[in-house]
Motif scaffolding. Sequence first.
Motif, PDB file in Angstrom:
ATOM      1  N   TRP A 295     -18.482 -21.668  11.121  1.00 32.33           N
ATOM      2  CA  TRP A 295     -17.145 -21.671  11.703  1.00 32.33           C
ATOM      3  C   TRP A 295     -16.639 -23.105  11.757  1.00 32.33           C
ATOM      4  O   TRP A 295     -17.373 -24.069  11.540  1.00 32.33           O
ATOM      5  CB  TRP A 295     -17.156 -21.077  13.114  1.00 32.33           C
ATOM      6  CG  TRP A 295     -17.839 -21.962  14.134  1.00 32.33           C
ATOM      7  CD1 TRP A 295     -19.187 -22.165  14.274  1.00 32.33           C
ATOM      8  CD2 TRP A 295     -17.206 -22.790  15.120  1.00 32.33           C
ATOM      9  NE1 TRP A 295     -19.436 -23.053  15.286  1.00 32.33           N
ATOM     10  CE2 TRP A 295     -18.246 -23.445  15.832  1.00 32.33           C
ATOM     11  CE3 TRP A 295     -15.881 -23.021  15.475  1.00 32.33           C
ATOM     12  CZ2 TRP A 295     -17.983 -24.338  16.877  1.00 32.33           C
ATOM     13  CZ3 TRP A 295     -15.624 -23.905  16.519  1.00 32.33           C
ATOM     14  CH2 TRP A 295     -16.663 -24.550  17.203  1.00 32.33           C
ATOM     15  N   GLY A 296     -15.360 -23.248  12.053  1.00 26.85           N
ATOM     16  CA  GLY A 296     -14.767 -24.570  12.199  1.00 26.85           C
ATOM     17  C   GLY A 296     -13.313 -24.456  12.609  1.00 26.85           C
ATOM     18  O   GLY A 296     -12.751 -23.355  12.654  1.00 26.85           O
ATOM     19  N   SER A 297     -12.710 -25.609  12.871  1.00 31.68           N
ATOM     20  CA  SER A 297     -11.293 -25.656  13.233  1.00 31.68           C
ATOM     21  C   SER A 297     -10.400 -25.793  12.013  1.00 31.68           C
ATOM     22  O   SER A 297      -9.178 -25.816  12.134  1.00 31.68           O
ATOM     23  CB  SER A 297     -11.035 -26.819  14.193  1.00 31.68           C
ATOM     24  OG  SER A 297     -11.744 -26.629  15.395  1.00 31.68           O
ATOM     25  N   ALA A 298     -11.001 -25.920  10.832  1.00 29.40           N
ATOM     26  CA  ALA A 298     -10.268 -26.033   9.571  1.00 29.40           C
ATOM     27  C   ALA A 298     -11.238 -25.653   8.466  1.00 29.40           C
ATOM     28  O   ALA A 298     -12.407 -25.322   8.723  1.00 29.40           O
ATOM     29  CB  ALA A 298      -9.722 -27.449   9.385  1.00 29.40           C
ATOM     30  N   VAL A 325     -11.640 -20.738  12.045  1.00 31.36           N
ATOM     31  CA  VAL A 325     -11.977 -19.983  10.845  1.00 31.36           C
ATOM     32  C   VAL A 325     -13.472 -19.717  10.872  1.00 31.36           C
ATOM     33  O   VAL A 325     -14.260 -20.570  11.296  1.00 31.36           O
ATOM     34  CB  VAL A 325     -11.557 -20.747   9.573  1.00 31.36           C
ATOM     35  CG1 VAL A 325     -12.260 -22.086   9.459  1.00 31.36           C
ATOM     36  CG2 VAL A 325     -11.826 -19.917   8.326  1.00 31.36           C
ATOM     37  N   VAL A 326     -13.868 -18.512  10.440  1.00 31.16           N
ATOM     38  CA  VAL A 326     -15.269 -18.093  10.429  1.00 31.16           C
ATOM     39  C   VAL A 326     -15.567 -17.546   9.037  1.00 31.16           C
ATOM     40  O   VAL A 326     -14.760 -16.809   8.469  1.00 31.16           O
ATOM     41  CB  VAL A 326     -15.537 -17.018  11.506  1.00 31.16           C
ATOM     42  CG1 VAL A 326     -17.012 -16.644  11.531  1.00 31.16           C
ATOM     43  CG2 VAL A 326     -15.088 -17.508  12.885  1.00 31.16           C
ATOM     44  N   VAL A 327     -16.732 -17.889   8.480  1.00 30.59           N
ATOM     45  CA  VAL A 327     -17.050 -17.489   7.108  1.00 30.59           C
ATOM     46  C   VAL A 327     -18.423 -16.842   7.040  1.00 30.59           C
ATOM     47  O   VAL A 327     -19.275 -17.035   7.906  1.00 30.59           O
ATOM     48  CB  VAL A 327     -16.999 -18.692   6.142  1.00 30.59           C
ATOM     49  CG1 VAL A 327     -15.603 -19.284   6.092  1.00 30.59           C
ATOM     50  CG2 VAL A 327     -18.028 -19.756   6.529  1.00 30.59           C
ATOM     51  N   GLY A 328     -18.627 -16.073   5.961  1.00 26.57           N
ATOM     52  CA  GLY A 328     -19.906 -15.443   5.696  1.00 26.57           C
ATOM     53  C   GLY A 328     -20.720 -16.250   4.704  1.00 26.57           C
ATOM     54  O   GLY A 328     -20.368 -17.373   4.330  1.00 26.57           O
ATOM     55  N   GLU A 331     -23.694 -14.660  -0.444  1.00 22.62           N
ATOM     56  CA  GLU A 331     -24.143 -13.344  -0.878  1.00 22.62           C
ATOM     57  C   GLU A 331     -23.228 -12.226  -0.364  1.00 22.62           C
ATOM     58  O   GLU A 331     -23.084 -11.190  -1.000  1.00 22.62           O
ATOM     59  CB  GLU A 331     -25.574 -13.080  -0.399  1.00 22.62           C
ATOM     60  CG  GLU A 331     -26.612 -14.015  -1.016  1.00 22.62           C
ATOM     61  CD  GLU A 331     -26.564 -15.414  -0.409  1.00 22.62           C
ATOM     62  OE1 GLU A 331     -26.114 -15.526   0.757  1.00 22.62           O
ATOM     63  OE2 GLU A 331     -26.958 -16.381  -1.091  1.00 22.62           O
ATOM     64  N   ARG A 332     -22.641 -12.406   0.812  1.00 17.65           N
ATOM     65  CA  ARG A 332     -21.738 -11.405   1.367  1.00 17.65           C
ATOM     66  C   ARG A 332     -20.445 -12.095   1.769  1.00 17.65           C
ATOM     67  O   ARG A 332     -20.299 -12.591   2.871  1.00 17.65           O
ATOM     68  CB  ARG A 332     -22.365 -10.711   2.581  1.00 17.65           C
ATOM     69  CG  ARG A 332     -21.433  -9.805   3.395  1.00 17.65           C
ATOM     70  CD  ARG A 332     -20.654  -8.787   2.544  1.00 17.65           C
ATOM     71  NE  ARG A 332     -21.540  -7.933   1.787  1.00 17.65           N
ATOM     72  CZ  ARG A 332     -21.303  -7.544   0.518  1.00 17.65           C
ATOM     73  NH1 ARG A 332     -20.199  -7.949  -0.104  1.00 17.65           N
ATOM     74  NH2 ARG A 332     -22.152  -6.785  -0.119  1.00 17.65           N
ATOM     75  N   PRO A 333     -19.490 -12.189   0.828  1.00 18.11           N
ATOM     76  CA  PRO A 333     -18.232 -12.876   1.138  1.00 18.11           C
ATOM     77  C   PRO A 333     -17.537 -12.240   2.337  1.00 18.11           C
ATOM     78  O   PRO A 333     -17.352 -11.022   2.396  1.00 18.11           O
ATOM     79  CB  PRO A 333     -17.412 -12.695  -0.143  1.00 18.11           C
ATOM     80  CG  PRO A 333     -18.413 -12.429  -1.214  1.00 18.11           C
ATOM     81  CD  PRO A 333     -19.534 -11.671  -0.549  1.00 18.11           C
ATOM     82  N   ALA A 334     -17.169 -13.061   3.287  1.00 16.87           N
ATOM     83  CA  ALA A 334     -16.441 -12.599   4.463  1.00 16.87           C
ATOM     84  C   ALA A 334     -15.677 -13.774   5.031  1.00 16.87           C
ATOM     85  O   ALA A 334     -16.123 -14.927   4.941  1.00 16.87           O
ATOM     86  CB  ALA A 334     -17.392 -12.015   5.508  1.00 16.87           C
TER      87      ALA A 334
END
Length: 472
Positions: A295-298, A325-328, A331-334
């Motif tokens: 995660w992050g602020s940008a 913003v939060v990312v996966g 292997e599992r794009p999210a």
Amino acid sequence: MTKDVVALTPRMPDPWSILAGLLSGGPDKLVNTAGEGAVVQLCDASGRPLVSVEAPLLVQVAGEAERLFGAAAPPVPFWWTEARATTGVAEAERLAGTFAARVAALAGGTVWPPEAALSLAVVASEGVGLAPAPAAAQPAVDVLTDKVAVVITDRPVVAMTAWLSDAFRAVAAAERGLQIVSPAGATLSPAVRDSLPGWPSRWVVQDEQEGYYDGRSGAVLRWQEGMFAPVASPGATEDDPDTPVAAAFREFADTGERQLAVTFRTVRPADERLVLGGALEALWCELTGGPPAGWGSAEPANLPWSPARLTDTAFARAPEPSWFVVVGSPERPAHATVRITRTKAGVEEDVTVAFGYGADEEPPLEALTRAAEVLATRHHLQSMLVQLRKARRDLAVPPRFEGPGVPLAFVLGAEEALALPDDRARRTPLAQQPLALGPKARPAFYYALPGDPSDLSGWSDFERLVRHLKGS
């Protein structure tokens, strides 16, 4: 030549490395910091900025360089040092490239784009010095009119970088639109798509045939009256503008890829024990088997996933709202965005999240009811909408037509259901009656909808349901 350059290094560029990079303009130039030490900027003798450099960022999330650049990066953790050159000034573009090349050479890394690192030579320049305020205020903005701020970028993925995030805040405060100009073939991050406001803000795509078109609607655009605006077809009237649509936007190929998109809101009382991000983590675990990666602020999302750290950051910013913003994993794009707001009702979390699946992968639709019950019973869910759409697995937003999603389910939280009169939440006009979630005395309700990606009639059912719940 590029306008944005990034050095990716396994070691933190020390002050001498940054200084050596900035002296690409010549050894007689002085360097100082601006923006409370977060930005260093060089400009010419007239005060025009040439290159703006952000403080190095430690990225601890795998796959972010690949997601945003398609570039290989050092193993995590690595340092991300970004420079932005003033658009249209060849001297500035060469200086940005040489800056990043020197930083990468001294700290043992690579540069994106690779062609920006071809030379370590001093860039010939005249009268280069420090940028005085307010020239350093908005390095992301290339053109400013009384109607819009224009950001020109050559990135393959237009992401919600710290530069662009600052531009969003600045135009909102100035009540202007934001128009982002990118080359053909570029895509948007979901964070940028979801944050870009309505008219006169636009995603402007360069096109060999049409010149420019709107990447979200396909409307052919021209620069007129201080902004990019649609071109009217011959014979168009004020009531029927009949704007032509670019041929590139109409190109469509069904690859079989899909996205499972979920939007939801939770509202919880504010107290010292409150931990934010738990609802998103619970949903993520139910649908993927594990928590988010970072995660992050940008963008790039640079921090390993931690609800505790996210909570601390949001509390430190309160009473102002927070956006993350939060990312996966690769292997599992999210991809998710989280907006946290303090209101009279408590602390609200508005979440938009999407998971990508290839043609040979099945979205975990069977897990949706379980995920909804977890959010309803443990995380004060207010409402949730689930959609399935034909769209890219990598979640990038192309400048082409993508069909709308279709609703799979709507969930009404227990408190909201209890507030409705006459057992309205339980008895609906839909053919399939809702599934009660949680305690019998205070259930939430899960409303299943057709959810066929080739049939948009599910939206009619959703509209009927919403009208019924509202009593209209």
